[in-house]
Design an enzyme around this catalytic site. Structure first.
Site, PDB file in Angstrom:
ATOM      1  N   LYS A  77      -9.530  -2.035   1.734  1.00 27.12           N
ATOM      2  CA  LYS A  77      -9.213  -0.881   2.588  1.00 27.12           C
ATOM      3  C   LYS A  77      -9.981   0.376   2.142  1.00 27.12           C
ATOM      4  CE  LYS A  77      -6.039  -3.202   4.840  1.00 27.12           C
ATOM      5  NZ  LYS A  77      -6.310  -3.675   6.211  1.00 27.12           N
TER       6      LYS A  77
ATOM      7  N   ARG B 200       0.853  -1.183   0.000  1.00 31.93           N
ATOM      8  CA  ARG B 200       0.000   0.000   0.000  1.00 31.93           C
ATOM      9  C   ARG B 200       0.896   1.243   0.000  1.00 31.93           C
ATOM     10  NH1 ARG B 200      -2.007   1.065   4.271  1.00 31.93           N
ATOM     11  NH2 ARG B 200      -1.324  -0.615   5.634  1.00 31.93           N
TER      12      ARG B 200
ATOM     13  N   TYR C  57      -1.558  -3.574  -6.919  1.00 28.44           N
ATOM     14  CA  TYR C  57      -1.284  -4.396  -5.740  1.00 28.44           C
ATOM     15  C   TYR C  57      -2.312  -4.228  -4.621  1.00 28.44           C
ATOM     16  CZ  TYR C  57       1.679  -7.182  -2.707  1.00 28.44           C
ATOM     17  OH  TYR C  57       2.171  -8.193  -1.925  1.00 28.44           O
TER      18      TYR C  57
ATOM     19  N   ASP D  25      -9.466  -9.251   9.358  1.00 25.99           N
ATOM     20  CA  ASP D  25      -8.929  -7.910   9.078  1.00 25.99           C
ATOM     21  C   ASP D  25      -9.899  -6.762   9.352  1.00 25.99           C
ATOM     22  OD1 ASP D  25      -6.746  -6.321   8.227  1.00 25.99           O
ATOM     23  OD2 ASP D  25      -7.650  -6.064   6.259  1.00 25.99           O
TER      24      ASP D  25
ATOM     25  N   SER E 184      -0.025  -3.021  12.269  1.00 28.12           N
ATOM     26  CA  SER E 184       0.523  -4.117  11.475  1.00 28.12           C
ATOM     27  C   SER E 184       1.737  -4.742  12.171  1.00 28.12           C
ATOM     28  CB  SER E 184       0.881  -3.631  10.074  1.00 28.12           C
ATOM     29  OG  SER E 184       1.720  -2.527  10.184  1.00 28.12           O
TER      30      SER E 184
ATOM     31  N   ARG F 176       2.158 -12.064  -0.156  1.00 27.89           N
ATOM     32  CA  ARG F 176       0.799 -12.333   0.344  1.00 27.89           C
ATOM     33  C   ARG F 176       0.207 -13.612  -0.215  1.00 27.89           C
ATOM     34  NH1 ARG F 176      -1.644  -8.175   3.725  1.00 27.89           N
ATOM     35  NH2 ARG F 176      -0.084  -6.548   3.774  1.00 27.89           N
TER      36      ARG F 176
ATOM     37  N   HIS G  19     -10.820  -1.707  11.757  1.00 28.11           N
ATOM     38  CA  HIS G  19      -9.725  -2.551  11.284  1.00 28.11           C
ATOM     39  C   HIS G  19      -9.468  -3.627  12.345  1.00 28.11           C
ATOM     40  CE1 HIS G  19      -5.245  -2.637   9.824  1.00 28.11           C
ATOM     41  NE2 HIS G  19      -5.963  -3.548   9.219  1.00 28.11           N
TER      42      HIS G  19
ATOM     43  N   CYS H 152       1.699  -7.296  14.290  1.00 31.65           N
ATOM     44  CA  CYS H 152       1.469  -7.696  15.683  1.00 31.65           C
ATOM     45  C   CYS H 152       0.802  -9.075  15.741  1.00 31.65           C
ATOM     46  CB  CYS H 152       0.595  -6.682  16.403  1.00 31.65           C
ATOM     47  SG  CYS H 152       1.431  -5.144  16.750  1.00 31.65           S
ATOM     48  N   GLY H 153       0.768  -9.797  14.619  1.00 26.96           N
ATOM     49  CA  GLY H 153       0.235 -11.164  14.636  1.00 26.96           C
ATOM     50  C   GLY H 153      -1.282 -11.231  14.642  1.00 26.96           C
TER      51      GLY H 153
END
Ligand code: OXD
Ligand code: MN
Length: 610
Positions: free
Chosen positions: A232, A84, A223, A303, A274, A394, A252, A276-277
């Site tokens: 998003k 992004r 992408y 997500d 982002s 991804r 989110h 942080c698992g």
């Protein structure tokens, strides 16, 4: 104007369009973008087969070994188009103050004029695909219909995985229904006879949102979040403004269910910045002893969560997406078996490495093979000294392939939420788990959450990048107004969820993690569940309610001592004084729109600290 096209060519679309406004918009955009042809997409398997064949032919996709990865493909993006682009993401409200200091703002008229210029002829030599999509279960009261016009067939096949598509969406739209127009071009027109590249894109990128007119225009990138506009752009940036106007919340957040041994099901949502698992927590498999005791976990979404005060009086949540666009590196049978099942077929991988068996590999999957083709298409060996898969590579995989997908995940009424969890990557300061005193304090915890950007191995506090509710890059309006909306929601929710803050990443002075994390995080979730149902007392501290050692289950956690628990839970006044100063800097940036309740929460924290 394209010499091959006469001005009236798209006066009549090559398909029946049920919606007058939609037909008019498609024709107008076709005249601007000048595609060679227009194709309506339905998200069917036949369409997938035809488009993936075409993409293999054009070398955008590589078909993976059908035994190892049935019906799955690898795409390699252009090296300049791998993530992004936050600095090229714009919120174009009429007033700059409505976008706020955390968003890039442009005047909508000026931006539209600039974009019209960029899109002029941008699809020459290409096909304009018309992708009707629906975010959310089709009959949900919150479901939003969008239509993406794109010149990227890679986007079309990805959208089939990520959202509801096709005729059912047209039926929902009807003759006069509203839709969110989303225009997308990779910005690489083809002259007659010019050969295409495997990943067309443009060096100049614009990811543009018009929250007041509910439109998205995206130029130059193929992408992920830049190009799959349902995700998003619609489900967060545009939806957050719709949600504010109509009394719901677009967040989110992951959504998951936890069934305790007594059969009680508790749903929670969680927002983390982002890396942080989040996906690992969303798909967590409980350790064997927890499974034996009867604990079960289910996944609703990894997500995005849309939440509204539901019939039960609680907040209800739906996942607006139908697929995962997950980060590959670090995903393995050890770290996340549910994700590995989910991506085992019908998956598009982007920017991972290719094995000699036509399979895929990424860092953290297994021991590195002796030879690979890396994400740039070059030979790679473990001695190459560079990553084989891009750090942001991804997998795009259907959510219903996840073995523990919740039976209610497509329930139009959503699932009732008992807990909201915030957190961040904090090597210092933040205890493993604590609970907010009330909703307003919880909103304050979300508003101040973040991750430390500089390593703090020696136990000193690093720089914290504040990422309120993990929405910093995704809020379609002024962050201060967003906080006010969160505070206001309290009046509309009869049975408020409890709010918690977790930190899996605290380290000791030597830089060792104080908590084992991964599957063991279920122990923290157990405490959360018990607190939600009022089954155990909390311990009141200046920062919130914390667990007593006796109420926190460490049974079966080899060698985890009372002292280690105390270290992971430690509240250090000096760390919090630094935290307060750092929070203040962030609040100052938003001062003009900051709700006074949150400034007051900050004062109260200081008072409790004094
Ligand atoms: C994502 C992100 O890709 O949050 O989900 O960046
Ligand atoms: Mn995300």
């Amino acid at each position: 104007m394209n010499a091959n096209m006469n001005t009236n060519e798209f006066e009549k679309l090559p398909f029946d369009c049920p919606n007058v406004a939609l037909e008019k918009w498609i024709r107008k955009m076709a005249v601007v973008c000048q595609p060679d042809r227009i194709v309506l997409c339905d998200g069917s398997d036949q369409e997938w087969d035809a488009l993936t064949d075409q993409l293999v032919e054009s070398k955008t996709l590589i078909r993976l070994d059908p035994k190892l990865h049935p019906n799955s493909f690898l795409a390699r993006s252009h090296p300049s188009d791998t993530a992004r682009v936050e600095d090229r993401t714009f919120i174009c409200s009429l007033r700059e103050s409505d976008a706020g200091p955390t968003n890039h703002w442009r005047h909508p008229e000026k931006m539209k004029a600039l974009l019209r210029d960029k899109f002029q002829g941008s699809m020459q030599g290409r096909t304009m695909y018309v992708v009707p999509f629906c975010m959310g279960p089709i009959d949900s009261p919150l479901a939003l219909v969008g239509v993406e016009l794109t010149d990227s067939p890679y986007v079309v096949v990805s959208m089939k995985i990520m959202c509801h598509m096709g005729q059912k969406v047209f039926r929902k739209l009807g003759a006069h229904g509203a839709f969110i127009p989303c225009l997308h071009s990779v910005g690489a027109p083809l002259a007659k006879g010019q050969s295409d590249s495997a990943w067309p894109c443009n060096d100049e990128k614009y990811i543009v949102h018009f929250p007041e007119t509910r439109e998205v225009w995206s130029f130059g990138s193929g992408y992920g979040g830049n190009a799959l506009l349902g995700k998003k752009c619609v489900a967060l940036r545009i939806a957050s403004t719709i949600a504010r106007d109509h009394g719901w919340m677009a967040e989110h957040m992951l959504i998951m269910g936890l069934e305790s041994p007594d059969g009680v099901k508790t749903y929670l949502t969680a927002a983390f910045p982002s890396s942080c698992g989040k996906t690992n927590l969303a798909m967590i498999t409980p350790p064997e002893d927890y499974q034996k005791a009867g604990w079960k976990t289910t996944l609703v979404g990894d997500d995005i969560a849309w939440l509204w005060p539901g019939k039960s009086g609680k907040l209800h949540a739906i996942n607006p997406e139908t697929g995962f666009f997950g980060v590959a590196p670090g995903t393995s049978w050890q770290s996340n078996p549910n994700a590995m099942h989910a991506l085992s077929k019908n998956t598009i991988f982007t920017n991972v490495a290719l094995t000699d068996q036509n399979g895929v590999w990424w860092e953290g999957l297994s021991a590195p093979p002796s030879h690979l083709i890396d994400w740039t298409g070059q030979d790679w060996t473990p001695q190459s000294g560079r990553l084989a898969a891009h750090a942001n590579s991804r997998f795009t995989a259907p959510a219903d392939q996840c073995p523990n997908i919740d039976p209610e995940w497509q329930n139009p009424e959503g699932v009732p939420i008992d807990a909201i969890v915030f957190g961040g990557r904090r090597p210092t300061t933040m205890p493993l788990i604590f609970q907010a005193f009330d909703w307003t304090h919880g909103v304050f915890l979300g508003a101040t959450q973040g991750s430390e950007t500089t390593a703090a191995a020696s136990g000193t506090v690093g720089t914290v990048r504040r990422d309120p509710m993990a929405m910093l890059p995704f809020c379609g309006y002024n962050m201060g107004d967003y906080f006010a909306h969160w505070l206001d929601m309290r009046k509309h929710i009869r049975r408020l969820p409890r709010i918690f803050h977790v930190n899996w990443f605290r380290k000791d002075a030597q830089g060792n993690f104080l908590w084992p994390g991964f599957r063991q995080n279920i122990r923290v979730l157990e405490w959360i569940v018990k607190r939600c149902h009022g089954r155990i007392p909390g311990h009141e501290t200046p920062i919130g309610w914390t667990p007593d050692w006796e109420d926190f289950c460490v049974e079966g956690l080899e060698g985890f001592t009372h002292d280690q628990f105390d270290a992971a839970m430690e509240f250090r006044r000096e760390d919090f004084l630094a935290e307060i100063t750092s929070q203040n800097q962030f609040f100052l940036k938003l001062y003009h729109s900051m709700p006074k309740e949150l400034l007051c929460q900050h004062e109260l924290l200081m008072a409790r600290m004094a």
